[in-house]
Scaffold this motif. Sequence first.
Motif, short mmCIF file in Angstrom:
data_model
loop_
_atom_site.label_atom_id
_atom_site.label_comp_id
_atom_site.label_asym_id
_atom_site.label_seq_id
_atom_site.Cartn_x
_atom_site.Cartn_y
_atom_site.Cartn_z
N THR A 59 -11.84 6.23 2.94
CA THR A 59 -11.45 4.90 3.43
C THR A 59 -10.40 4.32 2.48
O THR A 59 -10.60 4.34 1.27
CB THR A 59 -12.66 3.96 3.50
OG1 THR A 59 -13.66 4.55 4.35
CG2 THR A 59 -12.27 2.61 4.07
N PRO A 60 -9.30 3.79 3.01
CA PRO A 60 -8.25 3.27 2.13
C PRO A 60 -8.68 2.01 1.39
O PRO A 60 -9.47 1.20 1.89
CB PRO A 60 -7.09 2.95 3.09
CG PRO A 60 -7.41 3.69 4.35
CD PRO A 60 -8.90 3.76 4.42
N GLU A 61 -8.13 1.85 0.17
CA GLU A 61 -8.25 0.60 -0.58
C GLU A 61 -7.16 -0.35 -0.08
O GLU A 61 -5.98 0.01 -0.07
CB GLU A 61 -8.09 0.85 -2.07
CG GLU A 61 -9.20 1.68 -2.69
CD GLU A 61 -10.41 0.84 -3.06
OE1 GLU A 61 -10.36 -0.39 -2.81
OE2 GLU A 61 -11.38 1.41 -3.56
N VAL A 62 -7.54 -1.57 0.30
CA VAL A 62 -6.61 -2.48 0.95
C VAL A 62 -6.59 -3.81 0.20
O VAL A 62 -7.64 -4.33 -0.19
CB VAL A 62 -7.01 -2.73 2.43
CG1 VAL A 62 -6.01 -3.65 3.11
CG2 VAL A 62 -7.10 -1.41 3.18
N SER A 63 -5.38 -4.37 0.02
CA SER A 63 -5.19 -5.73 -0.47
C SER A 63 -3.99 -6.32 0.27
O SER A 63 -3.07 -5.59 0.66
CB SER A 63 -4.98 -5.78 -1.98
OG SER A 63 -3.81 -5.06 -2.34
N LEU A 64 -4.00 -7.64 0.46
CA LEU A 64 -2.99 -8.31 1.28
C LEU A 64 -2.22 -9.34 0.45
O LEU A 64 -2.79 -9.96 -0.45
CB LEU A 64 -3.65 -9.00 2.48
CG LEU A 64 -4.50 -8.13 3.41
CD1 LEU A 64 -5.12 -8.99 4.51
CD2 LEU A 64 -3.68 -7.01 4.01
N THR A 65 -0.96 -9.51 0.78
CA THR A 65 -0.11 -10.57 0.23
C THR A 65 0.66 -11.20 1.38
O THR A 65 1.38 -10.50 2.10
CB THR A 65 0.87 -10.02 -0.82
OG1 THR A 65 0.13 -9.44 -1.90
CG2 THR A 65 1.74 -11.14 -1.36
N ALA A 66 0.48 -12.52 1.55
CA ALA A 66 1.12 -13.23 2.66
C ALA A 66 2.30 -14.04 2.16
O ALA A 66 2.25 -14.67 1.11
CB ALA A 66 0.11 -14.15 3.34
N ARG A 67 3.40 -13.99 2.91
CA ARG A 67 4.59 -14.81 2.67
C ARG A 67 5.00 -15.43 4.00
O ARG A 67 4.51 -14.99 5.06
CB ARG A 67 5.72 -13.95 2.11
CG ARG A 67 5.46 -13.36 0.74
CD ARG A 67 6.61 -12.45 0.34
NE ARG A 67 6.67 -11.29 1.21
CZ ARG A 67 7.73 -10.50 1.33
NH1 ARG A 67 8.83 -10.80 0.66
NH2 ARG A 67 7.71 -9.45 2.12
N PRO A 68 5.86 -16.42 3.97
CA PRO A 68 6.27 -17.03 5.24
C PRO A 68 6.87 -15.99 6.20
O PRO A 68 7.93 -15.44 5.96
CB PRO A 68 7.33 -18.06 4.80
CG PRO A 68 6.96 -18.40 3.40
CD PRO A 68 6.42 -17.13 2.81
N GLY A 69 6.17 -15.74 7.29
CA GLY A 69 6.62 -14.79 8.30
C GLY A 69 6.32 -13.34 8.01
O GLY A 69 6.62 -12.48 8.85
N TYR A 70 5.72 -13.03 6.86
CA TYR A 70 5.46 -11.65 6.47
C TYR A 70 4.03 -11.49 5.98
O TYR A 70 3.41 -12.42 5.46
CB TYR A 70 6.41 -11.19 5.35
CG TYR A 70 7.87 -11.23 5.72
CD1 TYR A 70 8.50 -10.11 6.24
CD2 TYR A 70 8.62 -12.38 5.54
CE1 TYR A 70 9.85 -10.13 6.57
CE2 TYR A 70 9.97 -12.43 5.87
CZ TYR A 70 10.58 -11.30 6.39
OH TYR A 70 11.91 -11.32 6.71
N LEU A 71 3.54 -10.27 6.13
CA LEU A 71 2.24 -9.90 5.58
C LEU A 71 2.37 -8.48 5.05
O LEU A 71 2.65 -7.54 5.81
CB LEU A 71 1.14 -9.97 6.64
CG LEU A 71 -0.28 -9.63 6.15
CD1 LEU A 71 -0.74 -10.64 5.11
CD2 LEU A 71 -1.26 -9.60 7.32
N THR A 72 2.19 -8.32 3.73
CA THR A 72 2.30 -7.01 3.09
C THR A 72 0.91 -6.44 2.88
O THR A 72 0.05 -7.09 2.28
CB THR A 72 3.05 -7.10 1.76
OG1 THR A 72 4.36 -7.63 1.99
CG2 THR A 72 3.18 -5.74 1.11
N VAL A 73 0.70 -5.24 3.37
CA VAL A 73 -0.57 -4.53 3.20
C VAL A 73 -0.36 -3.51 2.08
O VAL A 73 0.38 -2.53 2.26
CB VAL A 73 -1.01 -3.84 4.50
CG1 VAL A 73 -2.38 -3.19 4.33
CG2 VAL A 73 -1.02 -4.83 5.65
#
Length: 328
Positions: A113-127
């Motif tokens: 199972t992948p290790e996942v973390s998120l970073t949100a910016r205006p209009g973007y979401l980085t996985v």
Amino acid sequence: MFLTVLCLQFIVKVLSEAPPAPPQNIHVDRWLMTWTPATEAGGVTHTVQYSSFDSNVWTDVPSCVRTPASECDVASTQSGAEHGCVMLRVRAERRGLTSVPVEACSRHGGGCTPEVSLTARPGYLTVHLSRNHSLAREHADHAKHRVYYGREGEPLREFKEGVASVTIEGLQVGRRYCTQVRYLYFSDPVGLPSCPRCELIPESGKPSGQTWIILTVALFFLATLSVGIAYVLAFRCGSIKQFLRETRYHIPEDFLLEPFPDGHHLAAACEERYDVISCVSPREPAGARRPLLDPPPSAGDVAPSFLLPVLDSEPGGEDGPETSMGWR
């Protein structure tokens, strides 16, 4: 006649009865699978199934077939699977009717199972995803990630694929978006997907929740460090000086006068070598007089390095030998 009516009522009841609702909140934590029954009605059981990534066949877990419980130990399913990676699902059953099977997800990342973390910016979401996992080390770029995403509360139908981190563009600010990630080998799913994670897409100029957490931790660290330095300078300065005095190193007086170790000697200076340069002039005939200074040499001659006055004595007459002066 009465029996016929009862049979007809029973058949109509069976045909008109709907299958049970599927279970919810299906998670796997350290190979313990748990779920929440969709209804509290009696007579509902559950069956757990597994499948490896190189097979499209779903097999019942022997210890969890039509079980009334809401959990199942699935550790035995990894023994026959490659890399120990399997997919798991569960379905509800009641009176021969079954619900739609629902796939389980894993709360913790690992080899399957992948290790996942998120970073949100205006209009973007980085996985944020790592390419340093067991499948990538064995299969290189044939092992990928598939990222499902969508608005919170809606099915995660859209997806993007990538070897490492993936950035999703064109998202609406002020809305929460959720993601779910799983491994792929070529186009076949491998192992359990990660459980959905959601993040709010911030408006322009407003930091996200993760940014606030990072700033808070950094400020707390700086404040703690400042208080510690101030305490040491105010109350422990004398102790530090005393410690330095006690532990300082004294250089012995004869440090630079110690003899060289055995086998080491100073090399004697070598005597300077030089060449002896001499100049020899031919002897003039008797009675000839040479000028005090010789004429300058022509362009083809080599001038002597230096000239020395020389007294020449020649045998003479009765008055004794004649003496003349020249240069050599």
